[in-house]
Design a protein around this motif. Structure first.
Motif, PDB file in Angstrom:
ATOM      1  N   PHE A  74       0.872  -1.173   0.000  1.00 43.83           N
ATOM      2  CA  PHE A  74       0.000   0.000   0.000  1.00 43.83           C
ATOM      3  C   PHE A  74       0.903   1.216   0.000  1.00 43.83           C
ATOM      4  O   PHE A  74       1.405   1.620   1.047  1.00 43.83           O
ATOM      5  CB  PHE A  74      -0.902   0.009   1.244  1.00 43.83           C
ATOM      6  CG  PHE A  74      -1.921  -1.084   1.238  1.00 43.83           C
ATOM      7  CD1 PHE A  74      -3.138  -0.917   0.587  1.00 43.83           C
ATOM      8  CD2 PHE A  74      -1.652  -2.299   1.860  1.00 43.83           C
ATOM      9  CE1 PHE A  74      -4.068  -1.944   0.560  1.00 43.83           C
ATOM     10  CE2 PHE A  74      -2.582  -3.332   1.839  1.00 43.83           C
ATOM     11  CZ  PHE A  74      -3.796  -3.145   1.187  1.00 43.83           C
ATOM     12  N   GLN A  75       1.153   1.748  -1.189  1.00 39.15           N
ATOM     13  CA  GLN A  75       2.104   2.854  -1.296  1.00 39.15           C
ATOM     14  C   GLN A  75       1.540   4.112  -0.632  1.00 39.15           C
ATOM     15  O   GLN A  75       0.363   4.432  -0.783  1.00 39.15           O
ATOM     16  CB  GLN A  75       2.398   3.132  -2.780  1.00 39.15           C
ATOM     17  CG  GLN A  75       2.938   1.928  -3.537  1.00 39.15           C
ATOM     18  CD  GLN A  75       4.320   1.512  -3.056  1.00 39.15           C
ATOM     19  OE1 GLN A  75       5.216   2.337  -2.966  1.00 39.15           O
ATOM     20  NE2 GLN A  75       4.493   0.244  -2.733  1.00 39.15           N
ATOM     21  N   GLU A 100      15.211   4.227   4.325  1.00 40.63           N
ATOM     22  CA  GLU A 100      13.860   3.662   4.217  1.00 40.63           C
ATOM     23  C   GLU A 100      13.977   2.188   3.843  1.00 40.63           C
ATOM     24  O   GLU A 100      14.380   1.845   2.730  1.00 40.63           O
ATOM     25  CB  GLU A 100      12.997   4.408   3.191  1.00 40.63           C
ATOM     26  CG  GLU A 100      11.568   3.936   3.372  1.00 40.63           C
ATOM     27  CD  GLU A 100      10.525   4.540   2.466  1.00 40.63           C
ATOM     28  OE1 GLU A 100      10.847   5.380   1.633  1.00 40.63           O
ATOM     29  OE2 GLU A 100       9.365   4.113   2.616  1.00 40.63           O
ATOM     30  N   PRO A 101      13.613   1.268   4.757  1.00 45.23           N
ATOM     31  CA  PRO A 101      13.860  -0.154   4.527  1.00 45.23           C
ATOM     32  C   PRO A 101      12.952  -0.803   3.489  1.00 45.23           C
ATOM     33  O   PRO A 101      13.307  -1.835   2.932  1.00 45.23           O
ATOM     34  CB  PRO A 101      13.621  -0.776   5.903  1.00 45.23           C
ATOM     35  CG  PRO A 101      12.736   0.185   6.610  1.00 45.23           C
ATOM     36  CD  PRO A 101      13.045   1.543   6.078  1.00 45.23           C
ATOM     37  N   CYS A 103      11.193   0.905   0.497  1.00 48.05           N
ATOM     38  CA  CYS A 103      10.931   2.254  -0.033  1.00 48.05           C
ATOM     39  C   CYS A 103       9.903   2.302  -1.147  1.00 48.05           C
ATOM     40  O   CYS A 103       9.470   3.383  -1.538  1.00 48.05           O
ATOM     41  CB  CYS A 103      12.233   2.897  -0.474  1.00 48.05           C
ATOM     42  SG  CYS A 103      12.972   2.088  -1.908  1.00 48.05           S
ATOM     43  N   GLY A 104       9.463   1.165  -1.665  1.00 45.12           N
ATOM     44  CA  GLY A 104       8.406   1.146  -2.676  1.00 45.12           C
ATOM     45  C   GLY A 104       8.704   2.076  -3.826  1.00 45.12           C
ATOM     46  O   GLY A 104       9.789   2.057  -4.410  1.00 45.12           O
ATOM     47  N   ILE A 127      12.081  -4.787  -2.199  1.00 47.59           N
ATOM     48  CA  ILE A 127      12.189  -6.159  -2.706  1.00 47.59           C
ATOM     49  C   ILE A 127      11.672  -6.297  -4.140  1.00 47.59           C
ATOM     50  O   ILE A 127      12.050  -7.214  -4.862  1.00 47.59           O
ATOM     51  CB  ILE A 127      11.414  -7.116  -1.761  1.00 47.59           C
ATOM     52  CG1 ILE A 127      11.914  -8.543  -1.918  1.00 47.59           C
ATOM     53  CG2 ILE A 127       9.920  -7.029  -1.972  1.00 47.59           C
ATOM     54  CD1 ILE A 127      11.497  -9.458  -0.784  1.00 47.59           C
ATOM     55  N   TYR A 128      10.837  -5.374  -4.555  1.00 50.36           N
ATOM     56  CA  TYR A 128      10.146  -5.502  -5.850  1.00 50.36           C
ATOM     57  C   TYR A 128      10.881  -4.665  -6.898  1.00 50.36           C
ATOM     58  O   TYR A 128      10.881  -3.437  -6.841  1.00 50.36           O
ATOM     59  CB  TYR A 128       8.708  -5.026  -5.660  1.00 50.36           C
ATOM     60  CG  TYR A 128       7.773  -5.292  -6.800  1.00 50.36           C
ATOM     61  CD1 TYR A 128       7.728  -6.537  -7.424  1.00 50.36           C
ATOM     62  CD2 TYR A 128       6.891  -4.309  -7.243  1.00 50.36           C
ATOM     63  CE1 TYR A 128       6.852  -6.772  -8.466  1.00 50.36           C
ATOM     64  CE2 TYR A 128       6.002  -4.545  -8.276  1.00 50.36           C
ATOM     65  CZ  TYR A 128       5.989  -5.779  -8.884  1.00 50.36           C
ATOM     66  OH  TYR A 128       5.119  -6.021  -9.916  1.00 50.36           O
ATOM     67  N   TYR A 131       9.645  -1.479  -8.661  1.00 44.14           N
ATOM     68  CA  TYR A 131       9.623  -0.258  -7.842  1.00 44.14           C
ATOM     69  C   TYR A 131      11.016   0.373  -7.761  1.00 44.14           C
ATOM     70  O   TYR A 131      11.153   1.576  -7.592  1.00 44.14           O
ATOM     71  CB  TYR A 131       9.097  -0.550  -6.436  1.00 44.14           C
ATOM     72  CG  TYR A 131       7.611  -0.828  -6.368  1.00 44.14           C
ATOM     73  CD1 TYR A 131       6.771  -0.505  -7.430  1.00 44.14           C
ATOM     74  CD2 TYR A 131       7.037  -1.388  -5.231  1.00 44.14           C
ATOM     75  CE1 TYR A 131       5.406  -0.761  -7.372  1.00 44.14           C
ATOM     76  CE2 TYR A 131       5.679  -1.637  -5.165  1.00 44.14           C
ATOM     77  CZ  TYR A 131       4.876  -1.331  -6.230  1.00 44.14           C
ATOM     78  OH  TYR A 131       3.529  -1.577  -6.163  1.00 44.14           O
ATOM     79  N   GLY A 159      16.686  -5.388  -2.572  1.00 44.45           N
ATOM     80  CA  GLY A 159      17.052  -6.385  -1.563  1.00 44.45           C
ATOM     81  C   GLY A 159      15.912  -6.650  -0.605  1.00 44.45           C
ATOM     82  O   GLY A 159      14.827  -6.069  -0.710  1.00 44.45           O
ATOM     83  N   ASN A 160      16.197  -7.527   0.323  1.00 46.31           N
ATOM     84  CA  ASN A 160      15.199  -7.949   1.289  1.00 46.31           C
ATOM     85  C   ASN A 160      15.433  -7.220   2.615  1.00 46.31           C
ATOM     86  O   ASN A 160      16.510  -7.327   3.208  1.00 46.31           O
ATOM     87  CB  ASN A 160      15.331  -9.465   1.479  1.00 46.31           C
ATOM     88  CG  ASN A 160      14.203 -10.028   2.302  1.00 46.31           C
ATOM     89  OD1 ASN A 160      13.616  -9.319   3.122  1.00 46.31           O
ATOM     90  ND2 ASN A 160      13.897 -11.289   2.101  1.00 46.31           N
ATOM     91  N   ALA A 161      14.418  -6.486   3.051  1.00 43.75           N
ATOM     92  CA  ALA A 161      14.557  -5.674   4.273  1.00 43.75           C
ATOM     93  C   ALA A 161      14.875  -6.531   5.501  1.00 43.75           C
ATOM     94  O   ALA A 161      15.429  -6.035   6.477  1.00 43.75           O
ATOM     95  CB  ALA A 161      13.283  -4.892   4.519  1.00 43.75           C
ATOM     96  N   PHE A 162      14.516  -7.810   5.445  1.00 41.38           N
ATOM     97  CA  PHE A 162      14.777  -8.679   6.612  1.00 41.38           C
ATOM     98  C   PHE A 162      16.243  -9.089   6.677  1.00 41.38           C
ATOM     99  O   PHE A 162      16.731  -9.472   7.730  1.00 41.38           O
ATOM    100  CB  PHE A 162      13.937  -9.954   6.552  1.00 41.38           C
ATOM    101  CG  PHE A 162      12.479  -9.704   6.377  1.00 41.38           C
ATOM    102  CD1 PHE A 162      11.829  -8.751   7.156  1.00 41.38           C
ATOM    103  CD2 PHE A 162      11.742 -10.419   5.450  1.00 41.38           C
ATOM    104  CE1 PHE A 162      10.475  -8.512   6.991  1.00 41.38           C
ATOM    105  CE2 PHE A 162      10.393 -10.186   5.279  1.00 41.38           C
ATOM    106  CZ  PHE A 162       9.760  -9.228   6.042  1.00 41.38           C
ATOM    107  N   PRO A 184       6.417   0.126   6.464  1.00 41.21           N
ATOM    108  CA  PRO A 184       6.642  -1.301   6.202  1.00 41.21           C
ATOM    109  C   PRO A 184       5.317  -2.064   6.088  1.00 41.21           C
ATOM    110  O   PRO A 184       4.289  -1.566   6.542  1.00 41.21           O
ATOM    111  CB  PRO A 184       7.454  -1.768   7.416  1.00 41.21           C
ATOM    112  CG  PRO A 184       7.355  -0.696   8.422  1.00 41.21           C
ATOM    113  CD  PRO A 184       6.809   0.534   7.805  1.00 41.21           C
TER     114      PRO A 184
END
Ligand SMILES: C[S@@+](CC[C@H](N)C(=O)[O-])C[C@H]1O[C@@H](n2cnc3c(N)ncnc32)[C@H](O)[C@@H]1O
Length: 571
Positions: A74-75, A100-101, A103-104, A127-128, A131, A159-162, A184
């Motif tokens: 949900f941007q 921003e982990p 950031c969309g 991750i996407y 975006y 990358g993956n925020a986790f 997030p």
């Protein structure tokens, strides 16, 4: 479907045409883009450049309308992002580093570039991949149009925020005034489980629950809570600000866990946003704001984001975690243990068969069948929605009470109530379909939430579903007690005057203030047995006034008042 060309402005397209030759070598075009925009490593490989140029030429779709629920996609709209960043800059305009982990599409990052005049570094993780392109091209567009604007060093990382290495980043930015910002994903690990998603942190038991808690509800957490936790852990010692859009329940958990975590965050604020308007979702959410590198705080101001109107201060107060510290201070005298046991109503999980209406001398079940039954086992039934009134002795629905205590053998029904038995037996399949394991190996037609207390003539009841703390007094109908369903809680009395006094006490300003001070209405089933069992009737009675009660209760005599006092003392 969103097509790439729509997102590449004419300015960027002109830039691409003018620099066609440089696009033959991704390292070369990266240097040019870095000079213009501050964005590091715009392209990772030559293949990426070639693919992108083909996509632009063929107008391919880059952002698919695939189900992105597992990514909590949900941007944040740019107006809200700007309002949030403006708010932050009023608190600290000297932000030098923004992280921003998730950031969309980069709305927060762009708002930060526009707002903060001392920015040195920006890091966005997403991750996407589409975006990532979207954000990079927006930044390039912005700097092509505003070549003289301040250019921080920018890393937009796919990358993956986790799994991102925040520790290294925190070390290298240790002396920069920091803003950790974002929105997030608002999704829980169990919702992700249902979606069979793997978008989960590997160390999911970050709260260190053990045994049963880890396996049951307590081990359930929101992804945004996890991301908040790891980022606070890494950046608590930085000067700056933490500002996340999160669910209210996550903000509540962060404050609750401050008792254990002691993160160096202070001046905490939960600024309520209108998530229907902003995201078209019905979730109670907020901007959670904190100063980093502050004396650890365990309380938080709840305000309205748009008007800044203060609602309450919540958090820890003298070892109690409360929703309104001011209200709690004024009512904590009644925080104790109820002498009456609050019960929940009848549970049968078989509404179509067990719930009836009365029509033209017949009972009508949920299947639309007219049913003939002996009346003995049929009782009036109230649900949460019926408890909006102050008092009642009428009902819309009825229910069959097959047992008077949990586990009772139901064989007696066949002998004593043949019509009822025949009806239940004919609908046996509906009972057998009940999923809950509580019905396994129990007598036929078993119900739960049943005991002597269910048959009390007078009841003082509250809905466990709604956000209201008002109590309803229930009197028998035609000398028969009325039942409640399992969404309601109640205490029962045989004597009407005793029930009336209890009803008066729980609806008193003192108890109402107390309940509102301890209930977090955002949580699911926020009104529950644990909350109600905290009402100390001794203390409530001590603080109540007979003369006031007399005005509210018809025909109340001193002897009734004294009898109530005696009853609670003896209990
Ligand atoms: C609620 S959106 C917010 C986007 C952006 N922060 C904003 O405020 O507009 C959540 C974003 O997190 C991204 N996301 C989800 N899981 C992620 C993960 N494991 N690592 C990085 N990003 C992720 C989604 O793709 C989505 O863009």
């Amino acid at each position: 479907m969103i097509y790439l060309k729509n997102h590449i402005t004419s300015v960027v397209l002109d830039f691409i045409l003018e620099n066609q030759d440089s696009f033959l070598n991704y390292l070369e075009i990266n240097i040019i883009i870095k000079e213009i925009s501050g964005v590091n490593n715009f392209f990772d490989t030559q293949e990426e450049v070639t693919r992108l140029l083909t996509e632009i030429r063929t107008d391919s779709c880059i952002i698919s309308s695939l189900d992105r629920r597992e990514y909590g996609d949900f941007q944040t709209n740019s107006t809200l992002a700007s309002q949030v960043v403006e708010y932050i800059s009023k608190k600290n305009e000297k932000i030098e580093f923004v992280l921003e982990p998730t950031c969309g599409k980069g709305n927060f990052l762009l708002a930060c570039i526009l707002q903060f005049k001392q920015l040195k570094k920006i890091v966005g993780v997403e991750i996407y991949k589409p975006y990532i392109w979207y954000t990079k091209f927006r930044l390039l567009d912005y700097y092509l149009k505003n070549p003289n604007c301040l250019k921080p060093e920018i890393d937009i990382i796919h990358g993956n925020a986790f799994e991102f290495d925040y520790n290294t980043l925190a070390n290298s930015t240790r002396y920069l005034t920091t803003l950790v910002i974002g929105n997030p994903p608002w999704i829980t690990n169990s919702e992700l489980g249902l979606l069979e998603s793997e978008n989960l942190p590997r160390k999911s038991n970050f709260k260190k629950y053990t045994g049963v808690d880890a396996m049951t509800g307590k081990g359930n957490f929101d992804i945004s809570e996890y991301i908040s936790y790891i980022l606070l852990k890494c950046f608590e010692g930085h000067d700056g600000v933490f500002a996340f859009l999160i669910k209210n329940s996550v903000a509540k958990n962060l404050i609750h866990d401050q008792k254990i975590n002691h993160f160096r965050i202070g001046y905490l604020e939960k600024l309520l946003i209108d998530s229907k308007k902003e995201f078209n979702v019905s979730v109670n959410a907020c901007l959670f704001f904190a100063y980093l590198n502050a004396e650890p705080n365990q309380t938080c101001m709840a305000l309205d984001f748009y008007t800044r109107k203060l609602n309450a201060k919540f958090g820890w107060y003298q070892d109690k975690f409360v929703n309104s510290i001011d209200d709690y201070k004024k009512s904590s005298v009644v925080d104790g243990k109820s002498i009456f046991v609050w019960r929940s109503g009848v549970k049968h999980d078989c509404a179509k068969v067990m719930e009836l209406k009365q029509e033209n001398g017949y009972f009508l079940n949920g299947l639309g069948e007219e049913v003939e039954l002996e009346t003995d086992l049929v009782y009036g039934l109230l649900k949460s929605s019926d408890l909006k009134v102050i008092r009642t002795s009428i009902f819309r629905k009825l229910t069959i009470i097959t047992q008077s205590k949990v586990g009772q053998d139901t064989g007696y029904i066949q002998e004593k109530y043949p019509l009822t038995y025949a009806y239940l037996y004919d609908h046996k399949a509906f009972f057998e379909k009940r999923k809950s394991s509580i019905y396994k190996s129990k007598p036929y037609f078993s119900i739960f939430g049943i005991g002597n207390y269910s048959f009390a003539n007078y009841k003082v009841a509250i809905s466990g579903l709604y956000k209201s703390t008002h109590f309803t007094l229930i009197s028998p109908n035609n000398n028969k007690p009325i039942m409640l369903d399992d969404t309601c809680y109640f205490i029962g009395f045989e004597n009407m005057k005793m029930a009336q006094v209890a009803h008066f006490l729980v609806n008193s300003d003192l108890v109402q203030r107390f309940l509102k001070s301890i209930i977090f209405f955002d949580s699911k089933r926020s009104i529950n047995k644990d909350i109600l069992m905290r009402i100390d009737f001794h203390k409530v009675f001590e603080n109540a006034d007979f003369e006031v009660a007399k005005q509210k209760i018809d025909d109340l005599k001193r002897k009734h008042w004294n009898a109530f006092e005696k009853m609670i003392k003896e209990n």
